[in-house]
Design a protein around this motif. Structure first.
Motif, PDB file in Angstrom:
ATOM      1  N   ARG A  40      64.222  49.460   9.604  1.00  0.00           N
ATOM      2  CA  ARG A  40      65.464  48.391   9.207  1.00  0.00           C
ATOM      3  C   ARG A  40      65.713  47.331  10.300  1.00  0.00           C
ATOM      4  N   LYS A  41      65.756  47.733  11.387  1.00  0.00           N
ATOM      5  CA  LYS A  41      66.064  46.891  12.708  1.00  0.00           C
ATOM      6  C   LYS A  41      65.106  45.326  12.695  1.00  0.00           C
ATOM      7  N   TYR A  42      64.009  45.443  11.963  1.00  0.00           N
ATOM      8  CA  TYR A  42      63.408  44.331  11.835  1.00  0.00           C
ATOM      9  C   TYR A  42      63.787  43.381  10.753  1.00  0.00           C
ATOM     10  N   HIS A  43      64.805  44.084   9.925  1.00  0.00           N
ATOM     11  CA  HIS A  43      65.362  42.955   8.751  1.00  0.00           C
ATOM     12  C   HIS A  43      66.767  42.927   9.103  1.00  0.00           C
ATOM     13  N   ILE A  44      67.069  43.172  10.345  1.00  0.00           N
ATOM     14  CA  ILE A  44      68.486  43.047  10.484  1.00  0.00           C
ATOM     15  C   ILE A  44      69.075  41.562  10.760  1.00  0.00           C
ATOM     16  N   ASN A  45      70.107  41.522  10.276  1.00  0.00           N
ATOM     17  CA  ASN A  45      70.719  39.878  10.049  1.00  0.00           C
ATOM     18  C   ASN A  45      69.720  38.876   9.400  1.00  0.00           C
ATOM     19  N   ASN A  46      69.238  39.446   8.487  1.00  0.00           N
ATOM     20  CA  ASN A  46      67.997  38.662   7.681  1.00  0.00           C
ATOM     21  C   ASN A  46      68.586  37.457   6.933  1.00  0.00           C
ATOM     22  N   THR A  47      70.126  37.399   6.866  1.00  0.00           N
ATOM     23  CA  THR A  47      70.771  36.304   6.250  1.00  0.00           C
ATOM     24  C   THR A  47      70.808  34.867   6.969  1.00  0.00           C
ATOM     25  N   ASN A  48      70.860  35.250   8.427  1.00  0.00           N
ATOM     26  CA  ASN A  48      70.990  33.991   9.438  1.00  0.00           C
ATOM     27  C   ASN A  48      69.980  32.966   9.014  1.00  0.00           C
TER      28      ASN A  48
ATOM     29  N   ASN B 147      57.208  43.813  33.750  1.00  0.00           N
ATOM     30  CA  ASN B 147      56.685  45.102  34.538  1.00  0.00           C
ATOM     31  C   ASN B 147      55.146  45.008  34.451  1.00  0.00           C
ATOM     32  N   HIS B 148      54.599  44.402  33.786  1.00  0.00           N
ATOM     33  CA  HIS B 148      52.991  44.417  33.814  1.00  0.00           C
ATOM     34  C   HIS B 148      52.178  43.069  33.667  1.00  0.00           C
ATOM     35  N   ILE B 149      53.048  42.027  33.337  1.00  0.00           N
ATOM     36  CA  ILE B 149      52.309  40.715  33.585  1.00  0.00           C
ATOM     37  C   ILE B 149      53.025  39.918  34.781  1.00  0.00           C
ATOM     38  N   CYS B 150      54.176  40.604  35.233  1.00  0.00           N
ATOM     39  CA  CYS B 150      54.937  39.978  36.594  1.00  0.00           C
ATOM     40  C   CYS B 150      55.669  38.874  36.157  1.00  0.00           C
ATOM     41  N   ASP B 151      55.949  38.522  34.894  1.00  0.00           N
ATOM     42  CA  ASP B 151      56.952  37.278  34.446  1.00  0.00           C
ATOM     43  C   ASP B 151      57.686  37.525  33.316  1.00  0.00           C
ATOM     44  N   ASP B 152      59.006  37.052  33.407  1.00  0.00           N
ATOM     45  CA  ASP B 152      59.836  37.107  32.384  1.00  0.00           C
ATOM     46  C   ASP B 152      59.301  36.055  31.078  1.00  0.00           C
ATOM     47  N   LEU B 153      60.144  36.090  29.840  1.00  0.00           N
ATOM     48  CA  LEU B 153      59.649  35.172  28.808  1.00  0.00           C
ATOM     49  C   LEU B 153      59.976  33.726  29.220  1.00  0.00           C
ATOM     50  N   GLU B 154      60.709  33.270  29.891  1.00  0.00           N
ATOM     51  CA  GLU B 154      61.032  31.738  30.394  1.00  0.00           C
ATOM     52  C   GLU B 154      59.555  31.526  30.740  1.00  0.00           C
ATOM     53  N   ALA B 155      59.068  32.113  31.614  1.00  0.00           N
ATOM     54  CA  ALA B 155      57.697  31.679  32.073  1.00  0.00           C
ATOM     55  C   ALA B 155      56.705  31.321  31.037  1.00  0.00           C
ATOM     56  N   PHE B 156      56.907  31.770  29.814  1.00  0.00           N
ATOM     57  CA  PHE B 156      55.845  31.695  28.623  1.00  0.00           C
ATOM     58  C   PHE B 156      56.253  30.510  27.566  1.00  0.00           C
ATOM     59  N   LYS B 157      57.389  30.003  27.814  1.00  0.00           N
ATOM     60  CA  LYS B 157      58.069  29.264  26.841  1.00  0.00           C
ATOM     61  C   LYS B 157      57.016  28.103  26.292  1.00  0.00           C
ATOM     62  N   ASP B 158      56.452  27.896  25.095  1.00  0.00           N
ATOM     63  CA  ASP B 158      55.731  27.055  24.729  1.00  0.00           C
ATOM     64  C   ASP B 158      56.173  26.288  23.288  1.00  0.00           C
ATOM     65  N   PHE B 159      56.603  25.272  23.290  1.00  0.00           N
ATOM     66  CA  PHE B 159      57.226  24.600  22.104  1.00  0.00           C
ATOM     67  C   PHE B 159      56.305  23.844  21.293  1.00  0.00           C
ATOM     68  N   THR B 160      55.012  24.167  21.398  1.00  0.00           N
ATOM     69  CA  THR B 160      53.825  23.466  20.489  1.00  0.00           C
ATOM     70  C   THR B 160      53.491  24.447  19.586  1.00  0.00           C
ATOM     71  N   LEU B 161      53.820  25.909  19.765  1.00  0.00           N
ATOM     72  CA  LEU B 161      53.271  26.633  18.867  1.00  0.00           C
ATOM     73  C   LEU B 161      53.940  26.703  17.328  1.00  0.00           C
ATOM     74  N   SER B 162      53.275  27.284  16.466  1.00  0.00           N
ATOM     75  CA  SER B 162      53.988  27.440  14.982  1.00  0.00           C
ATOM     76  C   SER B 162      55.075  28.477  14.939  1.00  0.00           C
ATOM     77  N   PRO B 163      56.196  28.328  14.628  1.00  0.00           N
ATOM     78  CA  PRO B 163      57.202  28.999  14.481  1.00  0.00           C
ATOM     79  C   PRO B 163      57.201  29.836  13.195  1.00  0.00           C
ATOM     80  N   ASP B 164      55.915  30.205  12.446  1.00  0.00           N
ATOM     81  CA  ASP B 164      55.766  30.798  11.252  1.00  0.00           C
ATOM     82  C   ASP B 164      56.168  32.255  11.060  1.00  0.00           C
ATOM     83  N   ARG B 165      56.151  32.884  12.475  1.00  0.00           N
ATOM     84  CA  ARG B 165      56.258  34.164  12.457  1.00  0.00           C
ATOM     85  C   ARG B 165      57.671  34.698  13.006  1.00  0.00           C
ATOM     86  N   ILE B 166      58.412  33.700  13.293  1.00  0.00           N
ATOM     87  CA  ILE B 166      59.946  33.830  13.958  1.00  0.00           C
ATOM     88  C   ILE B 166      60.623  34.628  12.758  1.00  0.00           C
ATOM     89  N   ARG B 167      61.263  35.680  13.079  1.00  0.00           N
ATOM     90  CA  ARG B 167      62.222  36.533  12.185  1.00  0.00           C
ATOM     91  C   ARG B 167      63.390  35.800  11.613  1.00  0.00           C
TER      92      ARG B 167
END
Length: 407
Positions: free
Chosen positions: A295-303, A205-225
């Motif tokens: 709690r939603k931020y720890h949902i499915n934490n065994t994945n 709504n406010h940057i005018c692009d969906d997530l697909e436009a920002f995909k970057d495979f070079t970044l660290s995945p250390d904050r992925i839940r």
């Protein structure tokens, strides 16, 4: 010749005829026709005789911009044009048919009052009806206040009153983040899920692009839940070549919403119509997480138990480096912080935010996207003026209308 072929040929000829008529009107449009077009595009309705004459005079004197501002005095600019533009931002289906709500009313008020539009993602601000309307009071568990305004056709230009969210909804001032912390946004984007929806739809709504436009495979995945499996369907290549591209940037930013939740009775109110946004203040502890984090931020934490377990609402913008630096992040901001307010400032102070607002208004008023170098040059000029003029969106409407008024 078949009937279908004849119909197609007629449609094609009709399209050419419409185009020729439009080009002819543009080529011969005088001040009166230009005034009418400006009013039609901004208010969606024909001007009365006095307004048309006043606008015509302004155009003749070389001040078409003032004519556009006169057109925006019409109630329909707020009740129809702005309402229809903004409403799809307030819900996941992106429908224009949703009722008036606090998100929509707040954006309308910001435009009407010529406020810095960047406040839309960070301000302690909300617009409600003044007491003279005698509609139901604002409620944290109902949209009746705004639906009554719409049902009774009140002039939003006249009745909306600026207030602080912290005084109206009870949120702490530092937890307010413009429209992101309105009731309507919370119902749409904090309901169930993992709060990633709020980040995704704010981008749309406010940057005018969906997530697909920002995909970057070079970044660290250390904050992925932890809820994001690293081997979807048993194949780690899917994570490495798909999931990581969005989550590596999104998850560190969406952490800003860690203390927010939409609370409702899923059995008796499955759409959450009577729900309420809740925010864990300092000292409040979620029984599941043992912290302020919902709690939603720890949902499915065994994945993937080795993934990131969200400890607080600190966020970081990994997109400041790599391909997404093109968004144009502000050097005046640190690129990290705590909570939705500072994350909203990060988004709203980017170059992409300014471009997005201008492109949306241009499309809404001119009824097209930029089609050629002249259009692109105009949009670039309007972005510059938008920024240097204090981020006033009404100015963008005026410039778009005068550009597309015909010659």
């Amino acid at each position: 010749m078949s009937l279908s072929h004849s119909l197609k040929r007629f449609a094609k000829l009709a399209g050419h005829t419409t185009l020729i008529a439009t080009l002819t009107m543009n080529a011969w449009a005088g001040p009166k026709e230009q005034a009418k077009r400006i009013h039609d595009r901004l208010a969606g309705t024909h001007p009365d005789t006095a307004t048309l004459a006043a606008m015509e005079t302004l155009i003749q004197s070389g001040d078409a911009n003032a004519a556009a501002y006169l057109a925006m005095e019409n109630d329909a600019f707020y009740n129809v044009t702005l309402k229809n533009l903004i409403t799809p931002w307030t819900n996941e289906p992106q429908t224009v048919f949703a009722p008036l709500n606090d998100y929509t009313a707040t954006v309308i008020g910001i435009v009407r009052d010529d406020l810095d539009f960047r406040e839309v993602l960070s301000g302690d601000i909300i617009y409600t009806a003044n007491s003279a309307t005698q509609v139901p009071a604002y409620s944290n568990s109902s949209n009746a206040h705004y639906e009554a305004l719409e049902d009774n056709n009140y002039s939003l230009k006249d009745v909306l009153e600026r207030q602080t969210q912290s005084s109206v909804t009870g949120l702490p001032a530092d937890a307010t983040a413009g429209v992101m912390t309105t009731r309507a946004a919370a119902r749409a984007f904090f309901s169930a899920g993992t709060n990633r929806a709020m980040f995704r739809f704010t981008l749309m709504n406010h940057i005018c692009d969906d997530l697909e436009a920002f995909k970057d495979f070079t970044l660290s995945p250390d904050r992925i839940r932890q809820d994001v499996t690293r081997s979807p369907g048993g194949d780690s290549r899917i994570f490495l070549n798909n999931c990581i591209g969005c989550h590596s940037g999104m998850d560190p930013m969406a952490q800003a919403f860690a203390y927010y939740e939409w609370q409702y009775d899923a059995d008796n109110d499955p759409d959450g119509e009577n729900g309420t946004m809740v925010y864990n203040r300092e000292g409040q502890v979620d029984q599941t997480t043992g912290t302020r984090v919902q709690r939603k931020y720890h949902i499915n934490n065994t994945n993937f138990s080795y993934g990131y377990a969200t400890p607080d609402d600190s966020w970081a913008n990994y997109w400041r480096s790599g391909q997404n630096a093109v968004i144009g992040w502000s050097d005046a901001l640190p690129g990290s912080g705590n909570g939705a307010k500072t994350m909203g400032q990060e988004l709203a102070h980017s170059e992409a935010f300014a471009h997005c607002q201008v492109k949306k208004v241009f499309r809404n008023v001119c009824l097209r996207d930029a089609a050629d170098s002249a259009d692109r040059s105009q949009i670039s000029s309007m972005v510059t003026n938008f920024k240097s003029g204090g981020y006033k969106l009404k100015q963008v409407f005026a410039e778009s209308a005068t550009y597309c008024m015909g010659n």
